[in-house]
Design a protein around this motif. Sequence first.
Motif, PDB file in Angstrom:
ATOM      1  N   GLY A   1     -30.857  62.153  -2.025  1.00  0.00           N
ATOM      2  CA  GLY A   1     -31.662  62.135  -3.233  1.00  0.00           C
ATOM      3  C   GLY A   1     -32.399  60.830  -3.488  1.00  0.00           C
ATOM      4  O   GLY A   1     -33.061  60.678  -4.508  1.00  0.00           O
ATOM      5  N   ARG A   2     -32.301  59.892  -2.574  1.00  0.00           N
ATOM      6  CA  ARG A   2     -32.961  58.595  -2.787  1.00  0.00           C
ATOM      7  C   ARG A   2     -34.413  58.592  -2.330  1.00  0.00           C
ATOM      8  O   ARG A   2     -35.194  57.750  -2.753  1.00  0.00           O
ATOM      9  CB  ARG A   2     -32.187  57.499  -2.050  1.00  0.00           C
ATOM     10  CG  ARG A   2     -30.778  57.277  -2.605  1.00  0.00           C
ATOM     11  CD  ARG A   2     -30.018  56.257  -1.795  1.00  0.00           C
ATOM     12  NE  ARG A   2     -28.636  56.144  -2.245  1.00  0.00           N
ATOM     13  CZ  ARG A   2     -27.722  55.423  -1.630  1.00  0.00           C
ATOM     14  NH1 ARG A   2     -28.042  54.738  -0.534  1.00  0.00           N
ATOM     15  NH2 ARG A   2     -26.485  55.366  -2.103  1.00  0.00           N
ATOM     16  N   LEU A   3     -34.755  59.535  -1.451  1.00  0.00           N
ATOM     17  CA  LEU A   3     -36.144  59.628  -0.998  1.00  0.00           C
ATOM     18  C   LEU A   3     -36.951  60.467  -1.981  1.00  0.00           C
ATOM     19  O   LEU A   3     -36.466  61.480  -2.501  1.00  0.00           O
ATOM     20  CB  LEU A   3     -36.211  60.263   0.389  1.00  0.00           C
ATOM     21  CG  LEU A   3     -35.724  59.411   1.574  1.00  0.00           C
ATOM     22  CD1 LEU A   3     -35.784  60.234   2.852  1.00  0.00           C
ATOM     23  CD2 LEU A   3     -36.562  58.156   1.723  1.00  0.00           C
ATOM     24  N   ARG A   4     -38.182  60.065  -2.214  1.00  0.00           N
ATOM     25  CA  ARG A   4     -39.028  60.796  -3.159  1.00  0.00           C
ATOM     26  C   ARG A   4     -39.461  62.142  -2.585  1.00  0.00           C
ATOM     27  O   ARG A   4     -39.448  63.154  -3.289  1.00  0.00           O
ATOM     28  CB  ARG A   4     -40.256  59.949  -3.516  1.00  0.00           C
ATOM     29  CG  ARG A   4     -41.193  60.615  -4.518  1.00  0.00           C
ATOM     30  CD  ARG A   4     -42.247  59.649  -5.027  1.00  0.00           C
ATOM     31  NE  ARG A   4     -41.640  58.568  -5.820  1.00  0.00           N
ATOM     32  CZ  ARG A   4     -42.349  57.608  -6.425  1.00  0.00           C
ATOM     33  NH1 ARG A   4     -43.680  57.591  -6.299  1.00  0.00           N
ATOM     34  NH2 ARG A   4     -41.746  56.675  -7.128  1.00  0.00           N
ATOM     35  N   ASN A   5     -39.859  62.186  -1.333  1.00  0.00           N
ATOM     36  CA  ASN A   5     -40.302  63.434  -0.704  1.00  0.00           C
ATOM     37  C   ASN A   5     -39.621  63.614   0.655  1.00  0.00           C
ATOM     38  O   ASN A   5     -40.251  63.476   1.709  1.00  0.00           O
ATOM     39  CB  ASN A   5     -41.831  63.432  -0.529  1.00  0.00           C
ATOM     40  CG  ASN A   5     -42.559  63.453  -1.852  1.00  0.00           C
ATOM     41  OD1 ASN A   5     -42.341  64.342  -2.674  1.00  0.00           O
ATOM     42  ND2 ASN A   5     -43.435  62.467  -2.060  1.00  0.00           N
TER      43      ASN A   5
ATOM     44  N   CYS B   1     -32.852  74.069   4.704  1.00  0.00           N
ATOM     45  CA  CYS B   1     -33.947  73.907   3.747  1.00  0.00           C
ATOM     46  C   CYS B   1     -34.787  72.683   4.131  1.00  0.00           C
ATOM     47  O   CYS B   1     -34.254  71.570   4.255  1.00  0.00           O
ATOM     48  CB  CYS B   1     -33.411  73.719   2.332  1.00  0.00           C
ATOM     49  SG  CYS B   1     -32.429  75.102   1.732  1.00  0.00           S
ATOM     50  N   PHE B   2     -36.087  72.912   4.300  1.00  0.00           N
ATOM     51  CA  PHE B   2     -37.022  71.832   4.615  1.00  0.00           C
ATOM     52  C   PHE B   2     -38.092  71.737   3.535  1.00  0.00           C
ATOM     53  O   PHE B   2     -38.294  72.664   2.746  1.00  0.00           O
ATOM     54  CB  PHE B   2     -37.713  72.090   5.959  1.00  0.00           C
ATOM     55  CG  PHE B   2     -36.817  71.950   7.156  1.00  0.00           C
ATOM     56  CD1 PHE B   2     -36.138  70.769   7.401  1.00  0.00           C
ATOM     57  CD2 PHE B   2     -36.680  72.995   8.067  1.00  0.00           C
ATOM     58  CE1 PHE B   2     -35.327  70.630   8.507  1.00  0.00           C
ATOM     59  CE2 PHE B   2     -35.876  72.862   9.183  1.00  0.00           C
ATOM     60  CZ  PHE B   2     -35.193  71.680   9.399  1.00  0.00           C
ATOM     61  N   GLN B   3     -38.802  70.609   3.585  1.00  0.00           N
ATOM     62  CA  GLN B   3     -39.958  70.427   2.711  1.00  0.00           C
ATOM     63  C   GLN B   3     -41.074  69.771   3.528  1.00  0.00           C
ATOM     64  O   GLN B   3     -41.006  68.592   3.858  1.00  0.00           O
ATOM     65  CB  GLN B   3     -39.582  69.527   1.522  1.00  0.00           C
ATOM     66  CG  GLN B   3     -40.726  69.316   0.529  1.00  0.00           C
ATOM     67  CD  GLN B   3     -40.261  68.528  -0.676  1.00  0.00           C
ATOM     68  OE1 GLN B   3     -39.534  69.051  -1.506  1.00  0.00           O
ATOM     69  NE2 GLN B   3     -40.659  67.264  -0.763  1.00  0.00           N
ATOM     70  N   GLU B   4     -42.046  70.585   3.919  1.00  0.00           N
ATOM     71  CA  GLU B   4     -43.168  70.127   4.743  1.00  0.00           C
ATOM     72  C   GLU B   4     -42.685  69.440   6.029  1.00  0.00           C
ATOM     73  O   GLU B   4     -43.120  68.355   6.391  1.00  0.00           O
ATOM     74  CB  GLU B   4     -44.065  69.182   3.937  1.00  0.00           C
ATOM     75  CG  GLU B   4     -44.688  69.862   2.733  1.00  0.00           C
ATOM     76  CD  GLU B   4     -45.623  68.933   1.966  1.00  0.00           C
ATOM     77  OE1 GLU B   4     -45.771  67.764   2.391  1.00  0.00           O
ATOM     78  OE2 GLU B   4     -46.203  69.382   0.962  1.00  0.00           O
ATOM     79  N   PHE B   5     -41.788  70.141   6.705  1.00  0.00           N
ATOM     80  CA  PHE B   5     -41.235  69.623   7.963  1.00  0.00           C
ATOM     81  C   PHE B   5     -42.094  70.082   9.141  1.00  0.00           C
ATOM     82  O   PHE B   5     -42.439  71.249   9.244  1.00  0.00           O
ATOM     83  CB  PHE B   5     -39.802  70.124   8.141  1.00  0.00           C
ATOM     84  CG  PHE B   5     -39.186  69.775   9.473  1.00  0.00           C
ATOM     85  CD1 PHE B   5     -38.675  68.509   9.712  1.00  0.00           C
ATOM     86  CD2 PHE B   5     -39.129  70.719  10.497  1.00  0.00           C
ATOM     87  CE1 PHE B   5     -38.108  68.189  10.940  1.00  0.00           C
ATOM     88  CE2 PHE B   5     -38.568  70.411  11.723  1.00  0.00           C
ATOM     89  CZ  PHE B   5     -38.054  69.138  11.941  1.00  0.00           C
TER      90      PHE B   5
ATOM     91  N   VAL C   1     -45.903  74.046   9.661  1.00  0.00           N
ATOM     92  CA  VAL C   1     -45.176  73.290   8.638  1.00  0.00           C
ATOM     93  C   VAL C   1     -44.111  74.204   8.027  1.00  0.00           C
ATOM     94  O   VAL C   1     -44.404  75.338   7.635  1.00  0.00           O
ATOM     95  CB  VAL C   1     -46.131  72.782   7.535  1.00  0.00           C
ATOM     96  CG1 VAL C   1     -45.350  72.059   6.445  1.00  0.00           C
ATOM     97  CG2 VAL C   1     -47.189  71.875   8.128  1.00  0.00           C
ATOM     98  N   PHE C   2     -42.879  73.706   7.944  1.00  0.00           N
ATOM     99  CA  PHE C   2     -41.766  74.500   7.406  1.00  0.00           C
ATOM    100  C   PHE C   2     -41.370  73.970   6.030  1.00  0.00           C
ATOM    101  O   PHE C   2     -41.132  72.775   5.856  1.00  0.00           O
ATOM    102  CB  PHE C   2     -40.560  74.442   8.343  1.00  0.00           C
ATOM    103  CG  PHE C   2     -40.831  75.023   9.699  1.00  0.00           C
ATOM    104  CD1 PHE C   2     -40.741  76.384   9.925  1.00  0.00           C
ATOM    105  CD2 PHE C   2     -41.182  74.190  10.763  1.00  0.00           C
ATOM    106  CE1 PHE C   2     -40.996  76.924  11.178  1.00  0.00           C
ATOM    107  CE2 PHE C   2     -41.434  74.717  12.008  1.00  0.00           C
ATOM    108  CZ  PHE C   2     -41.341  76.087  12.230  1.00  0.00           C
ATOM    109  N   SER C   3     -41.298  74.885   5.059  1.00  0.00           N
ATOM    110  CA  SER C   3     -40.853  74.538   3.712  1.00  0.00           C
ATOM    111  C   SER C   3     -39.940  75.645   3.195  1.00  0.00           C
ATOM    112  O   SER C   3     -39.934  76.767   3.710  1.00  0.00           O
ATOM    113  CB  SER C   3     -42.045  74.359   2.772  1.00  0.00           C
ATOM    114  OG  SER C   3     -42.810  73.224   3.125  1.00  0.00           O
TER     115      SER C   3
ATOM    116  N   PRO D   1     -34.196  64.703  10.251  1.00  0.00           N
ATOM    117  CA  PRO D   1     -35.041  63.552   9.858  1.00  0.00           C
ATOM    118  C   PRO D   1     -34.409  62.749   8.727  1.00  0.00           C
ATOM    119  O   PRO D   1     -33.636  63.277   7.927  1.00  0.00           O
ATOM    120  CB  PRO D   1     -36.351  64.215   9.423  1.00  0.00           C
ATOM    121  CG  PRO D   1     -36.009  65.635   9.122  1.00  0.00           C
ATOM    122  CD  PRO D   1     -34.881  65.982  10.023  1.00  0.00           C
ATOM    123  N   ASN D   2     -34.805  61.470   8.664  1.00  0.00           N
ATOM    124  CA  ASN D   2     -34.284  60.550   7.635  1.00  0.00           C
ATOM    125  C   ASN D   2     -32.757  60.522   7.640  1.00  0.00           C
ATOM    126  O   ASN D   2     -32.096  60.615   6.594  1.00  0.00           O
ATOM    127  CB  ASN D   2     -34.790  60.930   6.234  1.00  0.00           C
ATOM    128  CG  ASN D   2     -36.309  61.074   6.169  1.00  0.00           C
ATOM    129  OD1 ASN D   2     -36.818  62.143   5.841  1.00  0.00           O
ATOM    130  ND2 ASN D   2     -37.030  60.019   6.501  1.00  0.00           N
TER     131      ASN D   2
END
Length: 227
Positions: A36-40, A52-56, A66-68, A160-161
């Motif tokens: 939860g520390r990353l904004r996006n 669950c991805f967000q613009e992966f 792009v996977f969301s 990622p991240n």
Amino acid sequence: MASRSLTVRWAAGLLTLGFLLVLVAFVAPTWLVTDGRLRNPTFIRLGLWEVCFQEFKHPRHWYDTVFSNCWWIFEEEYYIIHDILLPGFFVATQFFFTVAFTLCLIAIILIILFFKVKKNDDKYIMLLLTLGTLIVGAGFSGLISVITFGARGDGRDWMPNWEHNDHGWGFALGVIGVLLLFPSGILFLVEARVNRYKKLNEIHSREQSAYTLEERKVHYVSGHTEI
């Protein structure tokens, strides 16, 4: 239930609690979560069967897709990133936890049958041994799964991240559930051993009684013959 020993009641209680936790962990989508520390963040969360991805995008840029949102991990659209989603350690995690869940489910069915069997039934000790073996086997299978995921799940070479990814509550429940299976299985095996020795002692006592009675008859007949 009341006619069963305290050992059996503890074993059944631990099995029930362990199974419920394993069941929740099996379907939970939170084995790995972003902190939860990353904004996006591109990665949001992952369970054994959902991610669950967000613009992966594929990190090697082999595809422009792009996977969301959240999807079943074996969704057809995900086939182009199966090399990322399903590395060997994660497939092993899925396999061994599924084995653990299946063995627990069988044990739950057997314990329902077990409480309908009388203590003097020939199946009683066999059911205790079967339950103990199944539950300990489920524990070892689940332990392999959670150790594997615990060691590799938040590694830098997967999602990622990675430095912002943590093991989630679904994974924690899986660990607790698996650990509860060991004392449950061991208690069933201990109870089987105790009942086995009790049965052997009863058989030995009956044989001794029968032998003594026969011996008395022989002495009685011999005494009358001499008269």
